[in-house]
Scaffold this active site. Structure first.
Site, PDB file in Angstrom:
ATOM      1  N   GLY A 244      64.650   7.841  42.846  1.00 17.05           N
ATOM      2  CA  GLY A 244      64.168   6.576  42.313  1.00 17.05           C
ATOM      3  C   GLY A 244      63.399   5.822  43.363  1.00 17.05           C
ATOM      4  O   GLY A 244      63.317   6.244  44.517  1.00 17.05           O
ATOM      5  N   LYS A 245      62.838   4.698  42.942  1.00 15.26           N
ATOM      6  CA  LYS A 245      62.054   3.916  43.890  1.00 15.26           C
ATOM      7  C   LYS A 245      62.911   3.496  45.082  1.00 15.26           C
ATOM      8  O   LYS A 245      62.427   3.371  46.191  1.00 15.26           O
ATOM      9  CB  LYS A 245      61.450   2.709  43.186  1.00 15.26           C
ATOM     10  CG  LYS A 245      60.376   3.145  42.185  1.00 15.26           C
ATOM     11  CD  LYS A 245      59.616   2.012  41.542  1.00 15.26           C
ATOM     12  CE  LYS A 245      58.680   2.586  40.482  1.00 15.26           C
ATOM     13  NZ  LYS A 245      57.955   1.630  39.684  1.00 15.26           N
ATOM     14  N   ARG A 246      64.204   3.302  44.821  1.00 10.79           N
ATOM     15  CA  ARG A 246      65.083   2.888  45.916  1.00 10.79           C
ATOM     16  C   ARG A 246      65.288   3.971  46.974  1.00 10.79           C
ATOM     17  O   ARG A 246      65.657   3.702  48.095  1.00 10.79           O
ATOM     18  CB  ARG A 246      66.424   2.392  45.376  1.00 10.79           C
ATOM     19  CG  ARG A 246      66.505   0.864  45.450  1.00 10.79           C
ATOM     20  CD  ARG A 246      67.674   0.350  44.663  1.00 10.79           C
ATOM     21  NE  ARG A 246      67.296   0.192  43.264  1.00 10.79           N
ATOM     22  CZ  ARG A 246      68.094   0.409  42.233  1.00 10.79           C
ATOM     23  NH1 ARG A 246      69.320   0.818  42.424  1.00 10.79           N
ATOM     24  NH2 ARG A 246      67.663   0.206  41.008  1.00 10.79           N
ATOM     25  N   GLY A 248      62.950   5.584  48.086  1.00 11.78           N
ATOM     26  CA  GLY A 248      61.664   5.724  48.747  1.00 11.78           C
ATOM     27  C   GLY A 248      60.701   6.593  47.965  1.00 11.78           C
ATOM     28  O   GLY A 248      59.737   7.098  48.532  1.00 11.78           O
TER      29      GLY A 248
END
Ligand code: GLU
Length: 478
Positions: A244-246, A248
């Protein structure tokens, strides 16, 4: 005719973990002379991000995933933005109300929370259908509309996950239309897929658990189910969770801006969780279209591996150079040269590219790896005296070695790779040094870079004058 769709929500950039849901529908559609639709699912107005649709379009265009219907190109089912299709959803909603399969639900959220808490205290699953309001009012804007489900078991086939079966406990009264009048994803996609003639719904596996509710909706609306294709997650490199975006997960276009080629990105992502049963790793778009098949999509998640992507990018850089020619690759390097190269001629930059392309992992490596071709590097004698092959040699000897090199190179008639190579070979004989010693010394003295292409090629491109000037400067400085 096979009709697929990519149906992103414009909530930000498309990251590497979700673009595969566009690639597979595209491949399936192309392979079967079908169509791929791009539909923008923008009914969650709170999560809507300005400019995100353009980013989505930009990403697809860059990857070469041309949609046949959708924004920009139009098509028989305009509009392709869900926020502009409210009346269509409302018409379907009315059908459900008329057949007694939907009801207006004015229950305030606090009340719903209470029901939820009660269930958790009693340790029973929370199902809204056990709390239906007794006398629902007539539906009108401002009141959420819910599906009135009929709990039962469902069996279906998922093209990737196989045969599925669920019991009545997973069915609930899902919201169809929200308070703000926009449909939920759960309702809107059913209506749109049917209206747009979608034959294959390909999307992330996170929708698998809601599928029984979707099947109930198809039934209540009298619609034929499309084929369902759940794509497993792309997993974060560290472990067993969805990338996910979290973690990176970068945007796809960020990779483009960092010098990754569209061919490599497409190739890498298509093969992440799919293979054609052979050992082949490098695929062109045409080969992917030809070889793609739903039944070879893996049902378990595939781990994202940036090192592999960059390796593949290196392969693609070489392939384009070798098969399509230096100029074709050169045309794609424009944004990636170091600042000091800005006044150099195309011809010179092309020469530099031609000797270094096979070492590039991304086009932006040019920035790091080629500066010394365009500007004299700063002399840093520590790089010579601390070099593992040179540190045993005294400074006096280094200086005299450089002088021998300079005199030899000054004497060669034609400054070309062949003559330079024989001069280098002669120098090994004359000095009695090992290649690692002599060549490291020359390499560092002309580049002060950790790496350069083959020495004779580097010197040929740098030219006689610059090469000798740099060697002289170092000999003086030692
Ligand atoms: N709008 C949904 C999302 O972005 C799409 C799911 C689907 O393809 O149906 O996750």
């Amino acid at each position: 005719m096979i009709v697929t769709r990519f149906a992103p929500s414009p909530t930000g950039y498309i990251h590497i973990g979700n673009v595969r849901s566009a690639i597979y529908p595209y491949l399936l559609a192309r392979q079967n002379n079908g169509k791929m639709i791009l539909r923008i699912e923008d009914t969650d107005r709170a999560r809507y991000v300005e400019g995100a649709t353009e980013l989505i379009e930009d990403t697809l265009e860059w990857l070469g995933l041309k949609w046949d219907e959708g924004p920009i190109v139009g098509g028989p089912h305009v509009p392709y933005f869900q926020s502009e299709r409210k009346e269509i959803y409302h018409a379907y909603a009315r059908k459900l109300i008329e057949s007694g399969r939907a009801y207006a639900d004015p229950t305030p959220p606090e009340k719903i929370d209470e029901y939820r808490k009660k269930c958790s205290q009693e340790k029973v699953p929370f199902l809204y259908r056990n709390f239906r309001p007794d006398n629902p009012p007539e539906w009108q804007p401002g009141i959420p509309l819910r599906f009135k489900t009929e709990p039962k078991s469902y069996s279906w086939h998922d093209e990737v996950m196989g045969d599925m079966h669920t019991g009545p406990e997973v069915l609930d009264d899902i919201i169809l239309i929200k308070k703000d009048g926009y449909p939920t994803y759960n309702f809107a996609h059913i209506v749109d897929d049917a209206e747009m003639g979608v034959t294959h719904v390909m999307r992330g596996v996170e929708y698998l658990s809601s599928t029984p509710n979707y099947l109930a909706l198809y039934e209540a609306l009298g619609l034929t189910r499309p084929k369902l294709v759940s794509l497993p997650h792309i997993l974060a490199p560290q472990g067993n969770k969805k990338l996910g975006k979290r973690d990176g997960a970068k945007s796809v276009t960020e990779y483009r801006d960092d010098g990754v080629l569209a061919e490599a990105m497409l190739n890498y992502l298509a093969c992440l969780g799919w293979n054609d049963g052979t050992e082949q790793e490098i695929y062109t778009m045409d080969e992917l279209i030809k070889n793609f098949s739903l039944d070879r999509i893996q049902s378990s998640g595939a781990r994202y591996d940036e090192t592999k992507l960059l390796w593949m990018n290196g392969q693609w850089i070489r392939r384009i150079f070798d098969e399509q020619g230096a100029k074709v690759l050169y045309a794609r390097t424009q944004n990636f040269w170091p600042e000091v190269a800005k006044d150099a001629s195309d011809d010179y930059r092309l020469k530099v590219l031609s000797i270094i392309y096979d070492r590039l992992k991304t086009l932006s490596d040019l920035r790091e790896m080629t500066a010394y071709f365009f500007a004299d590097p700063e002399i840093d004698l520590d790089l010579i005296t601390n070099n593992k092959f040179l540190k045993k040699i005294s400074e006096a000897e280094l200086e005299s070695l450089l002088k021998i090199v300079i005199s030899k190179l000054s004497s060669i008639a034609e400054w070309d790779a062949g003559s330079l190579q024989s001069a280098l070979n002669d120098l090994l004989q004359e000095t009695g040094k090992k290649p690692a010693e002599l060549f490291s010394l020359i390499r560092i003295a002309i580049s002060f870079a950790p790496f350069s292409p083959a020495l004779n090629l580097t010197m040929e491109v740098l030219g006689r004058e610059k090469t000798l000037a740099r060697l002289n400067a170092v000999a003086r400085a030692i």
